[in-house]
Design a protein around this motif. Structure first.
Motif, PDB file in Angstrom:
ATOM      1  N   ALA A   2      44.678  40.347  32.218  1.00 28.87           N
ATOM      2  CA  ALA A   2      43.498  39.967  32.997  1.00 28.87           C
ATOM      3  C   ALA A   2      43.567  40.552  34.405  1.00 28.87           C
ATOM      4  CB  ALA A   2      43.397  38.452  33.072  1.00 28.87           C
ATOM      5  N   ARG A   3      42.407  40.952  34.907  1.00 24.21           N
ATOM      6  CA  ARG A   3      42.305  41.507  36.257  1.00 24.21           C
ATOM      7  C   ARG A   3      41.441  40.590  37.132  1.00 24.21           C
ATOM      8  NH1 ARG A   3      41.491  46.734  33.381  1.00 24.21           N
ATOM      9  NH2 ARG A   3      43.183  48.148  33.923  1.00 24.21           N
ATOM     10  N   THR A   4      41.568  40.803  38.426  1.00 24.29           N
ATOM     11  CA  THR A   4      40.689  40.146  39.392  1.00 24.29           C
ATOM     12  C   THR A   4      39.817  41.208  40.029  1.00 24.29           C
ATOM     13  OG1 THR A   4      42.298  38.390  39.855  1.00 24.29           O
ATOM     14  CG2 THR A   4      40.562  38.751  41.484  1.00 24.29           C
ATOM     15  N   TRP A   5      38.518  40.963  40.008  1.00 22.40           N
ATOM     16  CA  TRP A   5      37.523  41.903  40.534  1.00 22.40           C
ATOM     17  C   TRP A   5      36.796  41.277  41.709  1.00 22.40           C
ATOM     18  CZ3 TRP A   5      35.649  46.319  37.389  1.00 22.40           C
ATOM     19  CH2 TRP A   5      36.376  46.483  36.196  1.00 22.40           C
ATOM     20  N   ASP A  27      38.605  37.878  32.565  1.00 14.52           N
ATOM     21  CA  ASP A  27      38.984  38.310  33.908  1.00 14.52           C
ATOM     22  C   ASP A  27      38.498  37.294  34.949  1.00 14.52           C
ATOM     23  OD1 ASP A  27      40.163  40.525  32.863  1.00 14.52           O
ATOM     24  OD2 ASP A  27      38.798  41.984  33.732  1.00 14.52           O
ATOM     25  N   ARG A  28      38.973  37.480  36.163  1.00 13.49           N
ATOM     26  CA  ARG A  28      38.573  36.626  37.281  1.00 13.49           C
ATOM     27  C   ARG A  28      37.678  37.433  38.211  1.00 13.49           C
ATOM     28  NH1 ARG A  28      43.126  33.886  41.151  1.00 13.49           N
ATOM     29  NH2 ARG A  28      43.728  36.075  41.234  1.00 13.49           N
ATOM     30  N   VAL A  29      36.630  36.796  38.754  1.00 12.02           N
ATOM     31  CA  VAL A  29      35.660  37.490  39.599  1.00 12.02           C
ATOM     32  C   VAL A  29      35.523  36.788  40.942  1.00 12.02           C
ATOM     33  CG1 VAL A  29      33.210  38.101  39.888  1.00 12.02           C
ATOM     34  CG2 VAL A  29      34.332  38.426  37.658  1.00 12.02           C
ATOM     35  N   ARG A  76      46.335  38.983  44.601  1.00 16.00           N
ATOM     36  CA  ARG A  76      46.010  40.358  44.229  1.00 16.00           C
ATOM     37  C   ARG A  76      44.560  40.467  43.739  1.00 16.00           C
ATOM     38  NH1 ARG A  76      48.832  44.989  42.673  1.00 16.00           N
ATOM     39  NH2 ARG A  76      47.599  46.367  41.334  1.00 16.00           N
ATOM     40  N   ILE A  77      43.848  41.492  44.243  1.00 17.74           N
ATOM     41  CA  ILE A  77      42.530  41.876  43.725  1.00 17.74           C
ATOM     42  C   ILE A  77      42.675  43.301  43.219  1.00 17.74           C
ATOM     43  CG2 ILE A  77      40.130  42.372  44.321  1.00 17.74           C
ATOM     44  CD1 ILE A  77      40.239  40.047  46.305  1.00 17.74           C
ATOM     45  N   ASP A  78      42.418  43.486  41.937  1.00 19.17           N
ATOM     46  CA  ASP A  78      42.676  44.775  41.300  1.00 19.17           C
ATOM     47  C   ASP A  78      41.565  45.793  41.518  1.00 19.17           C
ATOM     48  OD1 ASP A  78      45.163  44.025  39.639  1.00 19.17           O
ATOM     49  OD2 ASP A  78      43.712  42.451  39.138  1.00 19.17           O
ATOM     50  N   VAL A  79      40.316  45.318  41.537  1.00 21.49           N
ATOM     51  CA  VAL A  79      39.173  46.236  41.601  1.00 21.49           C
ATOM     52  C   VAL A  79      38.164  45.716  42.620  1.00 21.49           C
ATOM     53  CG1 VAL A  79      37.400  47.466  40.287  1.00 21.49           C
ATOM     54  CG2 VAL A  79      39.477  46.663  39.120  1.00 21.49           C
TER      55      VAL A  79
END
Length: 280
Positions: A2-5, A27-29, A76-79
């Motif tokens: 999972a990523r954080t956007w 994912d997380r937004v 952390r925020i990936d994108v």
């Protein structure tokens, strides 16, 4: 995994579609918007996986405060997705100073400030991705959209250059160039149009409102499919510099670049003639 956007402008259009698809996939937004209640339904469905903040992209200090808070609270925020923006159409001389300033501040200065605020955090965490939502109007032009083009050509110049600056820090940059899509973009643009001096009646500029309001001219682009490609691009290494979405976007950009390259090549000798001699 999972990523954080972090996505600007999640209340409608591509931003809303991005948020919905990402949240549905786990994912997380972190989303910004001007009216927080616009995503109450998503908040009720996904709870803490949707972090929201009220933000107007014309407010520079607020941008830096919100981005700093997002990284502090989420880690952390990936994108980072620079999505928020709108189209300002009409004859250049019919636009007010306030309209011009608001268009440039929202579509160009705002994304620059979002990115500048995020970069120290992305570097510190060892990398990430930045997406900048432009349009085929960032490469091609048509009459009646001079300020919109100015904002998007500036956006593309900034992020094209930025890609080289931040590559050593494992930060990838991708410019998204969608064509017309079935979002609320056209209706919003129609509501915000500048005045139309009578001299432009019967010209391409004079016809632009007709085009925007004509239900028979529905865009061909499917926002859900476009957003899926945006999301998938984050898995590509290296990050693609540009992604063209929609047959109309491909056609307009190819035509513009082909004509521009032909014009440049025709001037090769004339351009070289202005140099000092090689032995000077």
């Amino acid at each position: 995994m999972a990523r954080t956007w972090l996505i600007t402008g999640i209340s409608s259009g591509f931003g809303r579609e991005l948020a919905e698809q990402l949240l549905a996939s786990g994912d997380r937004v972190a989303g910004t918007l001007r009216k927080l209640d616009a995503v109450d339904d998503l908040k009720a469905r996904y709870g803490d996986r949707l972090w929201t903040a009220q933000l107007d992209l014309t407010d520079g200090p607020a941008i830096h405060a919100v981005i700093t808070r997002a990284f502090a609270e989420l880690g952390r925020i990936d994108v980072v997705v620079n999505n928020a923006g709108y189209g300002l159409f009409g004859a250049a001389e019919g636009l007010t100073d306030a309209q011009i300033r608001h268009q440039i501040d929202t579509n160009l200065v705002g994304p620059i400030q979002v990115t500048r605020a995020a970069l120290p955090h992305l570097r510190a965490q060892g990398g990430g991705r930045i997406l900048a939502v432009s349009t085929y109007g960032g490469q091609a032009t048509y009459p009646g959209a001079s300020l919109y083009h100015a904002s998007k050509w500036g956006l593309e110049g900034f992020f094209d250059s930025l890609a080289g600056e931040v590559a050593p820090f494992k930060i990838g940059v991708t410019i998204i160039e969608p064509g017309g899509a079935r979002t609320g973009f056209r209706s919003t643009a129609s509501e915000r149009m500048g005045a139309a001096p009578q001299a432009y009646d019967g010209t391409p500029v004079g016809m632009i409102r007709t085009v925007l309001d004509d239900p028979m001219r529905a865009p061909m682009g499917d926002p859900a499919k476009m957003v899926r490609i945006m999301i998938d691009s984050v898995d590509q290494e290296p990050a693609p510099k540009r992604i063209v979405l929609g047959s109309d976007s491909y056609m307009m950009i190819e035509k513009a670049l082909t004509e521009r390259l032909a014009s440049v090549r025709a001037q090769k000798e004339a351009a070289s003639a202005t140099d000092f001699p090689a032995d000077d």
